[in-house]
Design an enzyme around this catalytic site. Structure first.
Site, mmCIF file in Angstrom:
data_model
loop_
_atom_site.group_PDB
_atom_site.id
_atom_site.type_symbol
_atom_site.label_atom_id
_atom_site.label_comp_id
_atom_site.label_asym_id
_atom_site.label_seq_id
_atom_site.Cartn_x
_atom_site.Cartn_y
_atom_site.Cartn_z
ATOM 1 N N GLY A 159 -26.526 20.324 -17.168
ATOM 2 C CA GLY A 159 -25.897 20.443 -15.861
ATOM 3 C C GLY A 159 -24.385 20.466 -15.972
ATOM 4 N N SER A 160 -23.740 19.929 -14.953
ATOM 5 C CA SER A 160 -22.288 20.106 -14.842
ATOM 6 C C SER A 160 -21.496 19.473 -15.972
ATOM 7 C CB SER A 160 -21.802 19.535 -13.516
ATOM 8 O OG SER A 160 -22.574 20.083 -12.478
ATOM 9 N N THR A 161 -22.123 18.562 -16.712
ATOM 10 C CA THR A 161 -21.413 17.987 -17.851
ATOM 11 C C THR A 161 -20.924 19.117 -18.753
ATOM 12 O OG1 THR A 161 -22.969 16.180 -17.740
ATOM 13 C CG2 THR A 161 -21.630 16.315 -19.711
#
Lengths: 594, 390
Positions: free
Chosen positions: A308-310
């Site tokens: 995800g956004s990591t």
């Protein structure tokens, strides 16, 4: 002897020097005669071949002599250990200790009961007497096993001293005890995934235990040389205290957010040392059978996830490092991005032109995808490869997972991978890359063993410029001050980080309700030392999260709690006043790891 | 009696025999008795024979006829050796074939015959005479290339190996084939054929590995000790470890009490435990000495038959000793094979005495004129033009 002493030393030396040459020439002549082409004289052939036979016989007898000498000079006590090696009896292992010398795994001696059916006189008597002392032995099976013609069988491993005494007093011939080493993990569940386990014969079968074996211990055992004498303990990078805090907080978070699983790790960003690693549900290391349950796998190394956004942090680092973007760049995040039937939209949609830090703070999928696309598919792929995201990450743990990389990687893949979908990696792998973003740009392979900074630097490869690293610190810190990571901003520790909320793929589709939330926190941002990763699998909205189940509401506060508890243990004291994020940009001299 | 002045049969024998070889053989026999004293009482006790020295007594009892055979055979001339060998070969080949029909089955194999309450293993006696006949055929093929000596030799091998495989007795089959192959090699076998024969041997072994369960097991166990019960070989290795260099002392061994076949196939291990590696090295050196000495005699003999027969007997003896010692030391898969003269076993002892008696006879120094006369009689063409005997 007298001939030798009558010769002068140099003459002997010359003679010795000539000897191999002469031998070789003689041998060659024999071989040539024995295998000579055409049909040489049979007499000569037979002679040469007899000499060859003599050489072979001589060699075999010499080998026999050598083997005799080898066995004769084996160390004292080798006899017992020969049985040990062949019957794979539990053998001594080195202790495993944490970075402060606290014991994580050690050997305890215990007695095991064996039988030698060939030497047994009365099987019925033996069965009766043994089952009286050890009621849990099955009499029929025991009788059957003792009636065979085998030389050695185990009857029961690991019996109590009381039982041993009673059986000893029975005075049964052909029944004996062998002292074995059993592996004990005083920490129970603490670090169980890292430590792995041993089998009944005390051989490492998983985790660091297996690594210890592959590092030569098992060879040592086979040769009969591993003894009970104290072996050098294996020092891990793990810190038992930090490990405890991590597991404690993860456990609480898993309960609170009703997640099906939780995992986390604390890593020293300057050395790649893994200071703590936990994955829940876990198991007691003393009960290795439970480690086989697929629910209990170590999600950080053996599971792969779309982070995800990591992953956006990687995209930002790539973009900033390329020079095509800077902190003041703007990106148009109006309207969704379309690729055929795919549509990329924003979770926190702003529908306006955003500055680069804003894209980070609002975690804009559109903005991030556009950045990656503007650099091109090849550059994106090359950067991820350089950051170690496309290959299997190997650590000391024998268990590792291969990232799931799209077979055909087009623009749409680059667009989605830019914000963390479409590429599944082991979380530890992502941690390694984020380390590099904040530590001055060095990709350092993570390790479970203690490592010095010098060793780490020797292993590290620069993947981004130090200036880019400074900008990433700014973005991560800014995110904690103003963005989605506010809940990690526990006072005094100057933490920063990035949330990640990935929709899990259920039956081939992304699910809106089943999420994998992650938070990657780093502290202190002006001189990053530790990275904390927290991952929650399917957390639920609970009281106090206002119906949200995204990372900012569960993984981020958990990370904050962990940081506030472990920082003092790791020697980082809370500060009363911390500089604003912008100071990180000004101060690029700090960019390099100190 | 053995003065050089008078030419008596015994006197001539004494002066022409290889006394070092004779001495080495005698030393082996003595070591055999000493080791029988150490190794066989526990075996006797284990199989329920009341007299602990049962095997020792029998070993000594068999030594007497063995010595007589050894000495008597050593008086023979090469030509008589050949003749007697032919008779014995046919006789024992018939007996080996008879085992297949009337032999009692012991542990799944028919290798023995009960003749007047004495158990005999005819294949033991077949081996030395086989070597002599094979050596004769090969020497003929060298001497007279027009004679189909090599084909006859191939037929001979088939004749011997077929009943041995049917018994089944892979140890003897292997031994006989190896000696035969080595003789063929000495007789100037072309290298292409050497490679081919080695290939046939290897594939034979592979087929045995694939089809005969106990061969499979033994090889598997050697390669990977965990795959089965390696009790015997573990005990054997422990014996050597326990013995160290100087041994535990006579009667002090402990592994010998449980070591199966301690008096026969694994006597070397008992020697290692009680008398240490020093005695084992001595035994190995005695074997090496006998084999190398006999081979060097073969090297220097001009008569092809004597050369091949000597080399063949030496290799038979050497291979058997090497295989036995290597099995004891876990250097090759377990294979039932006795240690010549040292292991207990009547058939084996008598057959060895016969074989070594012939070896002694063949290595006796013969006047060169006698050799040449013999060769002349047979019309041999040696490489160099033959000098006329004076």
């Amino acid at each position: 002897m007298s001939i030798v002493s009558s010769l002068s030393a140099p003459a002997i030396g010359r003679g010795l020097l000539r000897l191999p040459h002469a031998l070789l020439r003689g041998l060659l002549a024999i071989v040539r005669a024995a295998f000579g082409r055409g049909r040489p004289e049979p007499h000569a052939v037979a002679r040469a071949r007899i000499v060859l036979c003599m050489i072979v016989f001589g060699g075999v007898y010499l080998a026999i002599g050598g083997r005799l000498a080898m066995l004769a000079s084996a160390p004292e006590g080798a006899v017992a250990r020969r049985i040990v090696a062949t019957d794979a009896v539990a053998s001594a292992r080195p202790d495993i200790v944490d970075r402060n010398g606290l014991v994580l795994a050690t050997d305890v001696k215990s007695a095991s009961l064996y039988g030698e059916p060939r030497r047994l006189i009365d099987v019925d008597e033996a069965v009766e007497a043994l089952t009286a002392v050890l009621p849990d032995l099955d009499a029929n099976e025991l009788r059957q096993r003792l009636s065979t013609d085998r030389g050695f069988i185990w009857l029961k491993r690991d019996i109590t001293p009381q039982q041993q005494r009673e059986i000893h007093n029975l005075g049964l011939p052909g029944i004996g005890f062998m002292t074995e080493n059993r592996r004990i993990y005083p920490g129970g569940t603490l670090g169980a995934h890292v430590l792995g386990s041993t089998n009944i014969d005390n051989q490492g079968i998983a985790g660091i235990e297996k690594w210890v074996d592959t590092r030569g211990l098992s060879d040592l055992h086979l040769a009969g040389f591993a003894t009970d004498r104290q072996q050098e303990p294996v020092e891990l990078a793990l810190d038992l205290r930090v490990q405890h805090v991590l597991r404690d907080e993860l456990f609480a978070a898993k309960e609170k957010f009703k997640a099906i699983a939780a995992a986390g790790t604390v890593v020293d960003v300057r050395t790649g040392e893994i200071v703590a690693m936990a994955s829940l549900p876990d198991f007691d290391a003393n009960d290795p059978a439970r480690s086989l349950d697929p629910k209990n796998l170590n999600r950080l190394t053996t599971g792969v996830f779309e982070m995800g956004s990591t992953f956006k942090a990687l995209t930002f680092a790539m973009a900033l490092d390329s020079g095509r973007f800077n902190i003041n760049s703007t990106l148009d995040a109006r309207g969704a991005l379309s690729f055929g039937r795919f549509k990329i939209s924003d979770y926190h949609a702003e529908n306006r032109v955003l500055t680069l830090p804003e894209v980070f703070l609002f975690s804009s999928n559109i903005g991030t995808a556009k950045m990656a696309l503007s650099l091109g598919v090849d550059a994106h792929k090359a950067f991820l490869a350089k950051a170690g995201q496309l290959d299997r990450l190997r650590t000391e743990l024998p268990e590792s997972a291969m990232p799931i990389v799209p077979k055909r990687w087009g623009e749409v893949n680059t667009a989605t991978i830019a914000f963390g979908h479409g590429l599944a990696v082991a979380p530890l792998q992502a941690v390694m890359a984020v380390n590099a973003l904040v530590n001055g740009g060095y990709l350092i392979p993570p390790t479970f063993l203690k490592r010095t900074r010098e060793e780490a630097m020797a292993l590290g490869t620069p993947i981004i410029k130090p200036e880019t690293s400074a900008k990433m610190r700014y973005l991560l810190r800014l995110n904690a001050e103003k963005g989605s990571a506010k809940k990690v901003n526990v006072p005094g520790f100057y933490a920063g980080g990035k949330t990640g909320t990935a929709e899990k793929v259920i039956n081939g589709r992304y699910s809106k309700t089943r999420l994998l939330t992650t938070f990657t926190g780093v502290f202190p941002m002006d001189n990053p030392q530790y990275l904390v990763l927290v991952m929650l699998d399917e957390p639920q909205p609970v009281e106090g999260t206002y119906g949200f189940a995204t990372a900012g509401w569960n993984a981020a506060p958990t990370t904050g709690k962990i940081i506030s508890r472990i920082a003092p243990m790791l020697g980082i004291m809370p500060r009363t006043d911390v500089p604003p994020a912008e100071s990180l940009l000004a101060n690029t001299t700090l960019a390099r790891v100190q | 009696m053995i003065s050089r002045a008078e030419r008596t049969v015994v006197g001539e024998w004494w002066w022409t025999i290889d006394r070092l070889l004779l001495g080495a053989l005698a030393a082996l026999m003595i070591i055999g008795i000493v080791l029988a004293l150490a190794a066989s009482p526990p075996v006797a006790a284990r199989i329920g024979i009341p007299d602990p020295f049962h095997f020792v007594n029998r070993q000594v009892m068999f030594l007497v006829p063995a010595l007589i055979i050894l000495l008597a055979t050593s008086f023979l001339s090469p030509r008589n050796i050949r003749r007697i060998a032919l008779v014995l070969f046919l006789f024992f080949l018939a007996l080996v074939c008879a085992t297949l029909v009337i032999g009692p089955e012991v542990k799944g194999a028919r290798r023995w015959l009960n003749i007047a309450s004495v158990t005999v293993q005819p294949s033991e006696f077949l081996k030395p005479s086989f070597v002599i006949i094979a050596a004769w055929l090969f020497s003929e093929s060298v001497r007279r290339p027009e004679m189909p000596g090599q084909f006859l030799a191939i037929g001979l091998l088939g004749m011997v190996v077929t009943p041995l495989v049917m018994q089944p007795d892979f140890g003897q089959t292997m031994l006989v084939s190896l000696v035969w192959g080595s003789l063929f090699f000495l007789a100037g076998l072309r290298i292409v054929w050497v490679v081919g024969l080695a290939g046939i041997g290897a594939s034979g072994l592979f087929i045995a590995y694939k089809t005969v369960p106990h061969v499979t097991q033994r090889i598997d166990r050697f390669m990977n000790p965990d795959s089965g019960d390696t009790y015997q070989i573990d005990l054997s290795i422990n014996s050597f470890l326990n013995g160290g260099w100087l041994g535990q002392g006579p009667g002090e061994g402990s592994f010998k009490k449980v070591l199966p076949d301690g008096h026969t196939d694994f006597i070397f291990a008992v020697a290692g435990e009680e008398f240490g590696a020093v005695l084992c090295l001595m035994i190995a050196s005695l074997f090496a000495f006998i084999v190398l000495r006999a081979l060097s005699r073969a090297l220097n003999d001009e008569d092809p038959f004597v050369r091949f027969a000597t080399a063949g007997l030496a290799m038979l003896f050497g291979l058997q000793s090497c295989i036995n010692m290597m099995v004891n030391l876990h250097m090759m898969p377990a294979k039932g094979m006795t240690l010549p003269f040292v292991s207990y076993g009547g058939s084996s002892l008598l057959s060895l005495a016969y074989g070594m008696g012939m070896l002694l006879a063949l290595t006796r120094r013969r006047p060169r004129t006698a050799t040449l006369a013999e060769l002349e009689r047979l019309g041999t063409r040696l490489g160099a033009p033959m000098p006329r005997p004076a």
